[in-house]
Design an enzyme around this catalytic site. Structure first.
Site, PDB file in Angstrom:
ATOM      1  N   SER A 294      -2.967   0.666 -10.431  1.00 37.97           N
ATOM      2  CA  SER A 294      -1.976   0.486  -9.695  1.00 37.97           C
ATOM      3  C   SER A 294      -2.299  -0.428  -8.680  1.00 37.97           C
ATOM      4  O   SER A 294      -3.281  -1.041  -8.313  1.00 37.97           O
ATOM      5  CB  SER A 294      -2.133   2.055  -8.524  1.00 37.97           C
ATOM      6  OG  SER A 294      -3.243   1.975  -7.823  1.00 37.97           O
ATOM      7  N   ASP A 295      -1.407  -1.017  -8.005  1.00 39.31           N
ATOM      8  CA  ASP A 295      -1.364  -1.923  -7.142  1.00 39.31           C
ATOM      9  C   ASP A 295      -1.862  -1.161  -5.809  1.00 39.31           C
ATOM     10  O   ASP A 295      -1.755   0.216  -5.947  1.00 39.31           O
ATOM     11  CB  ASP A 295       0.286  -2.585  -6.565  1.00 39.31           C
ATOM     12  CG  ASP A 295       0.014  -3.794  -6.024  1.00 39.31           C
ATOM     13  OD1 ASP A 295      -1.101  -4.148  -5.382  1.00 39.31           O
ATOM     14  OD2 ASP A 295       0.961  -4.804  -5.939  1.00 39.31           O
ATOM     15  N   TRP A 296      -2.216  -1.797  -4.809  1.00 34.42           N
ATOM     16  CA  TRP A 296      -3.013  -1.083  -3.738  1.00 34.42           C
ATOM     17  C   TRP A 296      -2.192  -0.295  -3.016  1.00 34.42           C
ATOM     18  O   TRP A 296      -1.274  -0.560  -2.220  1.00 34.42           O
ATOM     19  CB  TRP A 296      -3.712  -2.228  -2.780  1.00 34.42           C
ATOM     20  CG  TRP A 296      -5.280  -2.546  -3.335  1.00 34.42           C
ATOM     21  CD1 TRP A 296      -6.249  -2.509  -2.560  1.00 34.42           C
ATOM     22  CD2 TRP A 296      -5.584  -2.858  -4.562  1.00 34.42           C
ATOM     23  NE1 TRP A 296      -7.238  -2.862  -3.406  1.00 34.42           N
ATOM     24  CE2 TRP A 296      -6.720  -3.009  -4.471  1.00 34.42           C
ATOM     25  CE3 TRP A 296      -4.818  -3.213  -5.915  1.00 34.42           C
ATOM     26  CZ2 TRP A 296      -7.665  -3.416  -5.973  1.00 34.42           C
ATOM     27  CZ3 TRP A 296      -5.575  -3.520  -6.927  1.00 34.42           C
ATOM     28  CH2 TRP A 296      -7.046  -3.705  -6.846  1.00 34.42           C
ATOM     29  N   ALA A 298      -0.052   1.868  -4.436  1.00 38.65           N
ATOM     30  CA  ALA A 298       1.240   2.169  -5.115  1.00 38.65           C
ATOM     31  C   ALA A 298       1.239   3.217  -5.732  1.00 38.65           C
ATOM     32  O   ALA A 298       2.316   3.568  -6.589  1.00 38.65           O
ATOM     33  CB  ALA A 298       1.440   0.936  -5.900  1.00 38.65           C
TER      34      ALA A 298
END
Ligand SMILES: *[C@@H]1O[C@H](CO)[C@@H](O)[C@H](O)[C@H]1NC(C)=O
Ligand SMILES: *[C@@H]1O[C@H](CO)[C@@H](O)[C@H](O)[C@H]1NC(C)=O
Ligand SMILES: *[C@@H]1O[C@H](CO)[C@@H](O)[C@H](O)[C@H]1NC(C)=O
Ligand SMILES: *[C@@H]1O[C@H](CO)[C@@H](O)[C@H](O)[C@H]1NC(C)=O
Ligand SMILES: *[C@@H]1O[C@H](CO)[C@@H](O)[C@H](O)[C@H]1NC(C)=O
Ligand SMILES: *[C@@H]1O[C@H](CO)[C@@H](O)[C@H](O)[C@H]1NC(C)=O
Length: 882
Positions: A294-296, A298
């Site tokens: 995941s993006d941070w 997200a």
């Protein structure tokens, strides 16, 4: 000011936004508003294919390792330890029993963020402008080797999302320009380089994260936009396949080990839990064998994200420093209570470990992480979030090797000459003046602003997480002066954009050549220099740059304009201004900025070609960043109604063949760039290869393997007595073993998979293959070479020079772009009078369109034409495909 203070300041900003972000609901399924775009389900999440080409050995190694892991160890590998919980921007838990240290994920696409003794490479966009595949591989190799030698396991780059739909999109500069073909080749070559050097690459952000505004709820709320869900990019299946997904498909084919899902929603389903995107497109159709992280922040749900194809959560906590996680103990529990099938957690860990082995890593032979992201000092807290474990953290390992040579060369070869009335190359000029703040240094030093969040001094990279600390920054003022002294030129510079009368009197002196510098900056949404919330407010020049250029040009008939920018700016008036003798786009070239520029201004290197269109206005692009939420407090709805018609595809549609002076035509078109010589294109030849028809993939996958057994007794998963619990740190253990409810801390606890997962999500039986799937990259026959095109290029000028031949294809059909890029090369050092052969292979995918009905790439019946030339609008050769 110390970097550490600024760092803390920018972190605090992030935290403020984070605090405003209440825990959002899991993905509504089915969606509440039936009139809104909707993402169809795709389950179960595909598991790895033991026979996927390029992954066989890695699979076998991973299987052996993962089969020996306990459930807790498996969960550890999927879950970040929390924001600032370890030395890197992201770390997962360890497997101490088997000697595996914490895997380290570190930004970013142009070098190592939060580091020292590292290199600052050119941005992706400037790298793209070289159109040089060997430079892309070299850049990737250098990036990968710096990461490896610092003890970074996964480098968070390269970027092809944003692709660059919006000309003012803040992070377009991190990627390789907005043509999917160009971006795909560059993305794949960079992946190849990074991974050959022994580091896992992470292609990001998947998918349709085309603007910074509204990407995250907390961040948007911090700016005063009271939205409750992130922006939804609503895009049709054909455009996803032909434009935005395309480069990622190339990265998968190149064997990329990891892919980062993005902040935004797609069709009103968050990208990190969008099963159609992650399960359907990425893992089944593209055949991606690596892991999705995941993006941070997200990730917005636990079980649903695992079922939708998310394999690793970063940085692990639900929001920064909550101490809670959607994975961690929740994932342990979800496997124990049967909501997440065992095969799914096994597949998550298999994907992570197979990527690790694929790039040649081994458990007991990893470089220790020898730096710390959260302090410049020699000592620091390992858990900086909570001031725990003070020790030596920074070892000052210098990983730069000879990368400066590459950076200088790539910066020069990625500099684009847009206009030249013969003033370039400079040859021992008698009197040189350099004007503009953008030629000089930031008074606070090259790293004076945290994450480069200001536009002071010369612009050599964007702002945000995709940045590094410069080891040094050679300014244009320094480099040009050095050259001037060597040549015996007189040299004066004025670096104050507002010193108008001093500038006027200097540049109007007889025999003065004036090089005037200006820039336009952008970056990531959590920083907002001069009110630009990541995305650019406009595409004009910053800091009075346009007035500065006008002042100089009004007083000097030998004006050279140099622009550093993160994307297009308006050059329309300068293109026709008689006193502006040259316009040079120097991009965002990294640490060797001034040297790279000198190499072009003085003709020592051959320049690049623009990887995007220079339009006459922001509006001329047809689309731009949405800056006002359009759906009340609900998720803003960004409908990509233009389909494939972005950048040159749009200009070619609305203003085909229009001259530069038109309000609708490009000032400088995609692919354009002047050089030192002239080239003649001739002798277009088309060879048709007999590849036969495409056979859609049929049959079924294997059944999902389950690797190992584990106790189902909650009591075996409590917090071990021998570990000192660190606050906010994310562990795999259950905080209470009395009941699942108590362990989860979730008021909704008790829902079964049936209650909240779509049908099929837990089914581990053999699954049907989709027709376009097959291998990493999709059906192998998509890459059959159907046509081989050759053309002769002759240097008709007087100097040795590089040519950048480009091949465009018209797919035919009523709704297709006029033409699209389908081949290019940078042929270096062609001697005057010499002829070389340009060769391009057209694969089946290259000549196909995505057919939404059959879900296949199809060569349509419409006649197809190829064009060869030196830009998207200068195409002297063309022929029908037989
Ligand atoms: C989004 O919706 C469009 C229109 O229905 C559809 O064509 C496309 O496949 C959907 N994409 C995703 C990822 O859900
Ligand atoms: C999980 O990772 C943490 C943090 O590194 C470590 O302390 C713990 O021992 C690991 N747990 C297991 C079961 O390996
Ligand atoms: C489990 O996830 C829920 C959200 O679904 C969260 O509120 C809770 O804190 C998590 N539990 C732990 C132990 O992290
Ligand atoms: C199983 O655990 C997960 C994660 O805490 C939870 O969301 C789910 O409701 C639980 N299901 C059952 C049937 O206990
Ligand atoms: C465009 O934005 C820049 C940077 O914020 C600013 O300096 C400039 O004045 C703006 N241009 C116009 C025309 O408003
Ligand atoms: C060009 O520069 C000369 C000075 O060399 C000046 O007199 C003239 O007005 C300038 N032309 C324009 C169009 O600004």
């Amino acid at each position: 000011m110390k970097t550490s203070f600024l760092l803390a300041a920018s972190t605090a900003t992030i935290l403020d936004f984070a605090a405003a972000n209440a825990l959002p609901n899991p993905q509504p399924y089915p969606p509440p508003h039936s009139n809104e775009a909707y993402s169809p389900p795709f389950y179960p999440s595909p598991w790895m294919d033991p026979n996927a080409p390029g992954w066989e050995q890695a699979y076998a190694q991973a299987k052996e390792f993962v089969s020996g892991l306990t459930l807790l160890e498996k969960v550890n590998l999927t879950t970040g330890v929390g924001w600032m919980g370890e030395k890197c921007v992201g770390n997962v838990g360890t497997v101490p029993r088997l000697g595996l240290r914490s895997l380290c994920m570190q930004d970013g696409p142009l070098g190592l963020r939060f580091n020292r003794y590292n290199s600052a490479f050119a941005t992706g966009l400037t790298a793209a402008a070289s159109w040089s595949r060997h430079l892309w591989v070299d850049r990737g190799t250098a990036l990968g080797s710096e990461a490896k030698n610092k003890g970074v396991d996964v480098l968070l780059g390269p970027v092809a999302g944003p692709l660059g739909r919006n000309p003012n999109g803040g992070r377009n500069v991190e990627g390789f320009g907005n043509d999917p073909y160009l971006a795909g080749v560059a993305l794949a070559d960079t992946v190849t380089g990074i991974q050959n050097a022994g580091t896992v690459a992470c292609a990001k952000h998947f998918l349709l994260n085309e603007q910074e505004h509204f990407r995250q709820v907390g961040e948007a709320n911090g700016y005063g936009y009271p939205i409750k869900e992130a922006l939804s990019s609503n895009v049709d299946d054909k455009t996803i396949h032909e434009v935005y997904g395309w480069p990622f498909q190339d990265a998968v084919k190149a064997g990329v080990g990891s892919i980062m899902c993005s902040y935004n929603q797609v069709n009103n389903s968050y990208a990190c839990q969008n099963s159609k995107l992650l399960n359907g497109l990425l893992k089944e159709e593209y055949g991606f064998q690596g892991f999705v992280m995941s993006d941070w922040q997200a990730q917005h749900a636990g079980v649903s994200t695992a079922a939708a194809g998310l394999d690793m959560t970063m940085p692990g906590d639900t929001l920064f420093n909550t101490g809670a996680s959607y994975f961690g103990s929740n994932l342990t529990l979800a496997v124990l209570n049967g909501t997440v099938p065992e095969w799914r957690i096994d597949d998550m860990v298999m994907r992570i470990m197979a990527s690790f082995f694929k790039v040649g890593k081994s458990i007991n032979n990893l470089v220790d992480t020898n730096f710390d992201s959260w302090t410049d000092g020699e000592f620091g807290y390992v858990q900086a979030a909570v001031n725990e474990n003070w020790e030596k953290v920074n070892y000052g390992v210098d990983v730069r090797a000879d990368h400066a040579n590459h950076i200088r060369e790539a910066g020069a070869k990625g500099t684009v000459i847009l206009k030249n009335n013969g003033i370039l190359p400079l040859n021992k000029p008698k009197f040189l003046t350099v004007i503009g703040e953008d030629a000089g240094s930031n008074p606070a030093g090259p790293n004076g602003c945290g994450d480069r969040g200001c536009d002071d001094g010369t612009l050599a990279m964007e702002w945000g997480s995709g940045t590094t600390n410069f080891p040094y920054l050679v300014t244009p003022d320094t480099a040009i002066q050095n050259q001037a002294l060597q040549d015996g030129s007189r040299y004066e510079s004025i670096l104050n954009n507002y010193a108008t009368s001093a500038i006027q009197s200097l540049v109007s002196q007889p025999e003065a050549i004036a090089i005037v510098f200006a820039n336009s900056d952008s970056g990531e949404g959590y920083l907002h220099p001069d009110g630009n919330e990541g995305d650019r407010k406009n595409i004009t020049l910053w800091k009075n740059g346009d007035d500065l250029i006008k002042t100089v040009a009004a007083n000097n008939a030998k004006t050279i304009v140099v622009v550093h920018s993160t994307g297009p700016v308006i050059l329309k008036d300068y293109a026709v201004h008689p006193n502006i003798s040259a316009i040079v786009w120097a991009g965002t070239p990294g640490q060797e900025s001034g040297n790279s520029l000198v190499d072009i201004l003085y003709g020592k290197q051959s320049p690049g070609r623009t990887p995007f269109t220079w339009g006459p206005s922001l509006e001329s692009y047809g689309v731009q960043v949405m800056t006002t939420p359009n759906n009340g407090n609900n998720a803003p709805q960004d409908d990509f109604t233009e389909g494939a018609f972005i950048d040159y595809r749009y200009f070619d549609k609305v203003a085909p063949g229009k001259p530069r002076s038109s309000d609708k035509a490009p000032t400088y078109e995609f692919g354009f760039g002047l050089s030192w010589s002239t080239f003649k294109f001739s002798n277009l030849q088309i060879q048709k290869n007999n590849a036969g028809p495409l056979n859609p993939t049929t049959g079924k996958t294997i059944a999902a393997p389950a690797l190992g057994t584990f106790s189902k007794n909650l009591k075996d998963y409590g917090f071990p007595k021998n570990i000192r619990r660190i606050k906010e740190f994310i562990y795999p253990y259950l905080s209470s073993t009395s009941s699942g409810q108590a362990a989860s801390g979730d008021s909704h606890y008790g829902q079964t998979a049936k209650q909240f997962l779509p049908a099929g999500a837990t089914d581990g039986s053999p699954q049907p293959r989709s027709p376009s799937s097959g291998e990493p990259g999709g059906n192998r026959q998509l890459y059959d070479v159907i046509y081989t095109i050759t053309a002769t290029i002759t240097n008709t000028g007087k100097v040795m020079d590089d040519a950048v031949p480009q091949l465009y294809l018209s797919h035919g059909g009523p709704n297709e772009p006029v033409r699209v890029l389908r081949g290019f090369d940078r042929i270096e050092r062609i001697a005057p009078g010499q002829s070389v052969t340009f060769k391009a292979d057209l694969t089946r995918r290259d000549i196909s369109n995505w057919d939404t009905k059959t879900q296949q790439w199809v060569v349509t019946k419409f006649p197809k034409t190829v064009y060869v030339g030196s830009s998207s609008r200068d195409l002297p050769l063309s022929a029908r495909l037989p």
